[in-house]
Design a protein around this motif. Structure first.
Motif: not given
Length: 412
Positions: A85-86, A89-90, A93, A102, A105, A109, A135, A139
């Protein structure tokens, strides 16, 4: 971040194969892992959302939806894939605007927390608090990097714009400087020569029938002036030193030759030029004065630009004396003072009221003749370029003294 995604994906797949050998869902897990890796590889080909666009393209949104959907299915089948997931996230974004990113994310999460709780045998606070903390940290780091990148882009844009403006300004200044150089050269050489030629040819025309020998003398003198002007024109077009300074001739020698040439410009004609001018109802201001050159101090080598400027100032000053001052004698003095060189041109002519120097407050009107034209401003401009000064002392009926001082660099 791309490397971290593939490492986490490979580690999650290896963990599942080691802990769950021979399960029916294994082929699906392997197929979905390969599909997710392939989709992730296609991301850079589609390109990230440009910084100046608020909304991503439909193709980019479709790709992001496919990646997230494939990952969600993988997590439902094997919760250990939640660690991927990490990097996602990017990805979100980079692809979505700030608000939508957001929200994505946050949803990812929550999904990670649920998947981790499914793996645990009991309630573990770390499983609830760690994913939101990671997260939030990811972010915050991304937002900070984006702001820094935005500042850098703004600075780079300002730098490029400033550099372009500076280049345009330098081009304009270069154009103006070259225009000023040509105007000063034309005034101090061609214009003065043409004025002398006109005067000589007019005088030759007046005495053509009555004194043909005198007329031929005027024409010969005009021809010599024409030859000198032609040489000067060729040299200043190529930004070379004055013709009088060519072939290694020093400034004192050039000034001495200039003084001799100016004194002799009306000689050999038996004064016919002055007589003819006066007979025609004009003034004798065009008469050639007697010019004496004198040198003081220990001679020192001068830069070429200093020699050229002082010679041009002497030429312009003597032309003004010949055309306007009605002087009989002129003293041309070059003085070496160690830290500066000074050129003085003093005449016993009728004088004038000097105009204020450029940048100086205008003086109240006084009686007497005022000189207006390009000559004195050009002399001031030459001195400003060399960091020197030009002073003029004159009054109606009392002659004129022009002094040009140029500072010299001291040798240690």
């Amino acid at each position: 971040m791309h490397l971290a995604f593939f490492l986490l994906l490979g580690a999650s797949l290896s963990r599942f194969l080691i802990r769950h050998p021979g399960e029916p869902r294994t082929p699906w897990i392997i197929a979905l892992s390969l599909a997710l890796a392939l989709l992730y590889v296609l991301g850079p080909a589609l390109g990230s959302r440009p910084h100046d666009e608020r909304r991503p393209t439909a193709r980019r949104l479709l790709w992001l939806g496919a990646v997230v959907a494939t990952w969600v299915v993988l997590v439902l089948l094997a919760p250990s894939f939640a660690w991927c997931a990490v990097p996602l996230f990017y990805t979100g974004l980079r692809t979505l605007p700030a608000g939508a990113a957001s929200l994505l994310v946050g949803l990812l999460t929550v999904f990670v927390v649920v998947a981790q709780l499914r793996l645990s045998t009991g309630f573990d606070p770390n499983l609830v608090l760690a994913p939101p903390a990671v997260a939030a940290l990811a972010t915050a780091v991304f937002v900070h990097m984006e702001r820094q990148a935005a500042r850098q882009r703004a600075l780079i844009d300002d730098l490029i714009r400033t550099r372009r403006e500076l280049a345009a300004t330098e081009r304009r200044e270069g154009t103006l400087a070259e225009r000023q150089r040509l105007s000063m050269e034309i005034h101090d050489t061609l214009a003065q020569g043409l004025s002398s030629q006109q005067m000589l040819l007019q005088a030759a025309d007046r005495v053509w029938d009555s004194a043909p020998a005198t007329a031929r003398g005027h024409i010969r003198t005009a021809t010599e002036i024409t030859a000198r002007n032609l040489a000067e024109a060729r040299r200043f077009v190529h930004d070379l030193a004055p013709a009088d300074l060519a072939d290694g001739i020093s400034l004192p020698e050039a000034l001495r030759e200039l003084a001799t040439r100016t004194s002799e410009s009306g000689a050999g004609n038996g004064g016919a030029l002055d007589t003819t001018t006066a007979a025609a109802g004009g003034s004798a201001s065009g008469a050639a004065p007697s010019v004496r050159f004198h040198q003081d101090g220990t001679p020192a080598p001068l830069p070429d630009r200093v020699q050229s400027a002082l010679l041009r100032i002497a030429q312009g000053a003597l032309a003004n004396v010949r055309e306007h001052a009605a002087a009989t004698t002129v003293a041309l003095t070059l003085t070496y003072l160690g830290d500066q060189v000074v050129l003085d041109i003093a005449d016993d002519g009728r004088g004038f009221t000097p105009p204020p120097a450029p940048g100086a407050p205008a003086s109240p009107p006084a009686s007497g003749r005022r000189v207006r034209g390009h000559g004195l401003p050009a002399m001031h401009a030459r001195m400003r370029q060399l960091g020197g000064t030009l002073t003029i002392e004159s009054a109606p009926g009392e002659g004129t003294v022009l002094s040009a001082a140029v500072p010299l660099e001291r040798n240690p």
